[in-house]
Design an enzyme around this catalytic site. Structure first.
Site, PDB file in Angstrom:
ATOM      1  N   PRO A  56      17.868  -6.075   0.364  1.00 34.42           N
ATOM      2  CA  PRO A  56      17.257  -7.196   1.082  1.00 34.42           C
ATOM      3  C   PRO A  56      16.104  -7.803   0.274  1.00 34.42           C
ATOM      4  O   PRO A  56      15.204  -7.096  -0.165  1.00 34.42           O
ATOM      5  CB  PRO A  56      16.732  -6.544   2.365  1.00 34.42           C
ATOM      6  CG  PRO A  56      17.407  -5.221   2.451  1.00 34.42           C
ATOM      7  CD  PRO A  56      17.715  -4.808   1.053  1.00 34.42           C
ATOM      8  N   GLU A  57      16.179  -9.093   0.061  1.00 31.46           N
ATOM      9  CA  GLU A  57      15.122  -9.820  -0.634  1.00 31.46           C
ATOM     10  C   GLU A  57      14.310 -10.592   0.408  1.00 31.46           C
ATOM     11  O   GLU A  57      14.639 -10.558   1.595  1.00 31.46           O
ATOM     12  CB  GLU A  57      15.736 -10.794  -1.649  1.00 31.46           C
ATOM     13  CG  GLU A  57      16.517 -10.114  -2.770  1.00 31.46           C
ATOM     14  CD  GLU A  57      15.604  -9.471  -3.820  1.00 31.46           C
ATOM     15  OE1 GLU A  57      14.380  -9.673  -3.751  1.00 31.46           O
ATOM     16  OE2 GLU A  57      16.124  -8.765  -4.685  1.00 31.46           O
TER      17      GLU A  57
ATOM     18  N   HIS B 262      23.900   7.151   9.126  1.00 28.42           N
ATOM     19  CA  HIS B 262      22.727   6.515   8.532  1.00 28.42           C
ATOM     20  C   HIS B 262      21.892   5.705   9.526  1.00 28.42           C
ATOM     21  O   HIS B 262      21.017   4.958   9.114  1.00 28.42           O
ATOM     22  CB  HIS B 262      23.094   5.641   7.327  1.00 28.42           C
ATOM     23  CG  HIS B 262      24.033   6.303   6.381  1.00 28.42           C
ATOM     24  ND1 HIS B 262      23.712   7.470   5.713  1.00 28.42           N
ATOM     25  CD2 HIS B 262      25.312   6.001   6.025  1.00 28.42           C
ATOM     26  CE1 HIS B 262      24.745   7.843   4.967  1.00 28.42           C
ATOM     27  NE2 HIS B 262      25.728   6.978   5.143  1.00 28.42           N
TER      28      HIS B 262
ATOM     29  N   ARG C 281      -0.897 -14.357 -20.986  1.00 31.67           N
ATOM     30  CA  ARG C 281       0.160 -13.357 -20.784  1.00 31.67           C
ATOM     31  C   ARG C 281       1.340 -13.623 -21.712  1.00 31.67           C
ATOM     32  O   ARG C 281       1.977 -14.656 -21.624  1.00 31.67           O
ATOM     33  CB  ARG C 281       0.651 -13.382 -19.329  1.00 31.67           C
ATOM     34  CG  ARG C 281      -0.300 -12.684 -18.386  1.00 31.67           C
ATOM     35  CD  ARG C 281       0.265 -12.647 -16.992  1.00 31.67           C
ATOM     36  NE  ARG C 281      -0.781 -12.244 -16.059  1.00 31.67           N
ATOM     37  CZ  ARG C 281      -0.859 -11.029 -15.517  1.00 31.67           C
ATOM     38  NH1 ARG C 281       0.050 -10.125 -15.776  1.00 31.67           N
ATOM     39  NH2 ARG C 281      -1.841 -10.725 -14.695  1.00 31.67           N
TER      40      ARG C 281
ATOM     41  N   ARG D 165      20.535   4.545   2.000  1.00 29.67           N
ATOM     42  CA  ARG D 165      19.852   5.084   0.814  1.00 29.67           C
ATOM     43  C   ARG D 165      18.438   5.597   1.105  1.00 29.67           C
ATOM     44  O   ARG D 165      17.792   6.151   0.226  1.00 29.67           O
ATOM     45  CB  ARG D 165      19.844   4.037  -0.303  1.00 29.67           C
ATOM     46  CG  ARG D 165      21.272   3.760  -0.775  1.00 29.67           C
ATOM     47  CD  ARG D 165      21.307   2.842  -1.961  1.00 29.67           C
ATOM     48  NE  ARG D 165      20.640   3.397  -3.122  1.00 29.67           N
ATOM     49  CZ  ARG D 165      20.425   2.736  -4.238  1.00 29.67           C
ATOM     50  NH1 ARG D 165      20.817   1.486  -4.343  1.00 29.67           N
ATOM     51  NH2 ARG D 165      19.802   3.299  -5.251  1.00 29.67           N
TER      52      ARG D 165
END
Ligand SMILES: [Zn+2]
Length: 281
Positions: free
Chosen positions: A12-13, A101, A162, A120
């Site tokens: 999931p983003e 799960h 950077r 997971r």
């Protein structure tokens, strides 16, 4: 032709988390929590055994997102939930049989339950009182990409000096939160910037284009996610992570949608990067 989807991460983003928060909010708001039932407490951090007693009878005030965390505000504090690598939330009738799960059920006085499934086990559930944004997991987070404080001046300032590649810079959650691999690749395409460019080499105009690209691609993803809200309800419902029209991501060897040049692939910081050598400089 059906494309192979084995490389598509199901993690999931930000847009999925935002969609999830919006999807569950109407079912939770103003409801009292009848019980929290923890079926399997082993997540990234073990679920506090006192949590069930603490949350009992509290009323949900609202649901919102910070970075990839879902914040459920209740009468005397808050719950902080992270979906981890594979977590999902569903709203189900509280009599629905458990599946493998399933970690916990937040049972509501409506006889519906918010069920968390996470194969997971990288997800997490915390609780607390006081200002949730001061919790150690949230206190030091960088700006939200969709907030006004993430703007051209900000990106220009934080990229000065950077040497790191710009793609890695925008995926660094200490500079901006929630820009995952897909969205970084797509935003750089939209901005016409090669992912390997040194962050400090970006001009102010390029920073403006990139900020615009990041916001646009995330908003589009959230909009697409919004069409699957109904999937959060019902026994058969799974969160329907949208499949959007991507310009470059996972399109190596296919023609660029803008110019026809074949999309290139490269590994960058152990993640796959996709770009067009014609459209991006
Ligand atoms: Zn192109």
């Amino acid at each position: 032709m059906r494309r192979r989807s084995s490389h598509t991460p199901s993690m999931p983003e930000l847009p999925e988390v935002e969609t999830t928060a919006r999807g569950i909010e109407p079912h939770l708001r103003d409801r009292r929590i009848a019980r929290l039932v923890v079926h399997q407490p082993r997540l990234r951090w073990r679920v506090d055994p006192d949590l069930s007693r603490w949350i009992h009878g509290q009323q949900v005030r609202g649901v919102r997102r910070r970075a990839k965390y879902i914040l459920i505000e209740v009468t005397h504090g808050w719950l902080l939930l992270h979906l981890g690598m594979s977590g999902s939330l569903r709203i189900l009738p509280d009599s629905t049989a458990l599946e493998p799960h399933d970690h916990f059920d937040l049972e509501l006085d409506s006889r519906w339950t918010l069920r968390f499934n996470d194969p997971r086990r990288f997800g997490s559930l915390h609780h607390g009182t006081g200002d949730p944004l001061e919790h150690p997991l949230l206190a030091k987070l960088a700006p939200e990409p969709l907030d006004p404080e993430f703007n051209t001046e900000y990106l220009y300032r934080v990229t000065r000096g950077r040497r790191v590649a710009i793609k890695l810079a925008i995926m660094n959650s200490q500079l901006v939160v929630g820009v995952g691999n897909i969205y970084a690749s797509e935003a750089l395409f939209r901005a016409g910037i090669r992912p390997g460019r040194a962050a400090r080499s970006l001009t102010r105009a390029e920073c403006a284009a990139l900020v615009k690209g990041i916001k646009a691609v995330l908003k589009m993803a959230i909009r697409h996610g919004g069409t699957t809200l109904r999937d959060y309800v019902g026994a058969e419902g799974k969160p329907g992570y949208f499949k959007q029209k991507l310009f470059v991501y996972e399109r190596a060897g296919e023609p660029c949608r803008r110019c026809g040049t074949l999309v290139r692939h490269r590994n960058q910081g152990q993640r796959s990067t996709y770009f067009c050598t014609t459209c991006q400089h």
